[in-house]
Design a protein around this motif. Sequence first.
Motif, PDB file in Angstrom:
ATOM      1  N   THR A 284      -2.820  -0.914   8.387  1.00 33.57           N
ATOM      2  CA  THR A 284      -1.889   0.111   7.902  1.00 33.57           C
ATOM      3  C   THR A 284      -0.525   0.054   8.590  1.00 33.57           C
TER       4      THR A 284
ATOM      5  N   LYS B 233       3.307  -1.271   9.737  1.00 37.48           N
ATOM      6  CA  LYS B 233       4.502  -1.808   9.091  1.00 37.48           C
ATOM      7  C   LYS B 233       4.629  -3.302   9.362  1.00 37.48           C
TER       8      LYS B 233
ATOM      9  N   ALA C 162       2.437  -5.329   7.035  1.00 38.09           N
ATOM     10  CA  ALA C 162       3.018  -5.371   5.692  1.00 38.09           C
ATOM     11  C   ALA C 162       4.156  -6.384   5.619  1.00 38.09           C
ATOM     12  N   GLU C 163       4.981  -6.440   6.651  1.00 39.87           N
ATOM     13  CA  GLU C 163       6.096  -7.390   6.684  1.00 39.87           C
ATOM     14  C   GLU C 163       5.588  -8.829   6.702  1.00 39.87           C
TER      15      GLU C 163
ATOM     16  N   MET D  83       2.603   0.583   1.991  1.00 38.29           N
ATOM     17  CA  MET D  83       3.668  -0.363   2.330  1.00 38.29           C
ATOM     18  C   MET D  83       3.467  -1.725   1.689  1.00 38.29           C
TER      19      MET D  83
ATOM     20  N   SER E 281       5.595   6.996  -5.499  1.00 38.92           N
ATOM     21  CA  SER E 281       5.030   8.034  -4.626  1.00 38.92           C
ATOM     22  C   SER E 281       5.277   9.436  -5.153  1.00 38.92           C
TER      23      SER E 281
ATOM     24  N   SER F 212      -1.395   1.002  -4.631  1.00 41.15           N
ATOM     25  CA  SER F 212      -1.623   1.943  -3.531  1.00 41.15           C
ATOM     26  C   SER F 212      -1.726   3.383  -4.012  1.00 41.15           C
TER      27      SER F 212
END
Length: 337
Positions: A92, A94, A97-98, A117, A192, A219
């Motif tokens: 989870t 960042k 995700a990158e 993300m 979102s 997501s």
Amino acid sequence: MKGAHRVIVESRKVKYDFIIKRNITILTGDSGSGKTVLIDLIRENREYGSDSGVQVSCDCACRTVNNEDWERQITETSNSIIFIDEGNRFLTSKKFAELVQKSDNYFVLATREKLPMLPYSVSEIYGFRVSGKFHEARQTYNEIYHLYGEISEKGVINPQYVVTEDSNSGYEFFAELSKKRNISCVSANGKSNMIASLRNVKHKKGICLAIVDGAAFGSEMRDVCEYMKVAGNVVLYAPESFEWLLLSANVIPAVQVSAILEKPEDYIDSREYASWEKFFTALLIAQTQSNPVWAYSKRKLPGAYLSAKMTGAVKKIMKRIMWDVSGEGFTESSQKN
């Protein structure tokens, strides 16, 4: 990394057989459904080879990553399918995700967590089910199946309200279709915000059609589906993307992309495009940039895309949705589905 890759993982007791074709695939399901078993088998095969009693068949390497030094493991791996279990806390983050979005690997993530993300597709979220015996009496076959489809209802949909995820070109297009139908169309201004926007029309009578870019909406899918069960009057339509719809309409002059649309996975490099939605946007822009009438812009939709020819072609693709009182946009066969 490109293409579709079949993965077969087999032990004396269980067998998994599935195809991975995007950079991010989600495996979900309750505890004990088979997610962790699959990843443990791949790990054992990597560590012990034939001594593990596990056979892994794929045209590219299948690897696992755990909490220990996970960044290095990912950055030093190339052209592989990386399997990661939900017990790993970095899922989870960042940073994770990158790394995923810059990687030339495919990732299979076994998790029940929402990963906002990461731009993963609604069509690449899978569950597990046991579908009978395979070869030996003690060996069961674990089938992976799609949890979500392109549209959440069968039969003809007659919307009275439309909510789009998009706030730019996609919204302009569907607002025009809605205007001709004399129904309301609003933008959620991002994935979102979809549930909040749907709540605003909850008290109104009639079907609300929610349109999202399926290629990157994964997501939000579980929360939106749970809301739809409660609301009772929301239908979700999730094509790959708005740009995919325009390309699929086959109306734009001198744009021939049928081969790409048939097997996008053969053309989309996971390192270059974090999601198929981004690829189709780039493809449409590239294919039309030399044509002043059709030059596509994400921010402002050129008038050519609102022509009767284009809108009519898109309506036919969205065949279960009634965009006109006369019934244009769906066929007799779709009424029987």
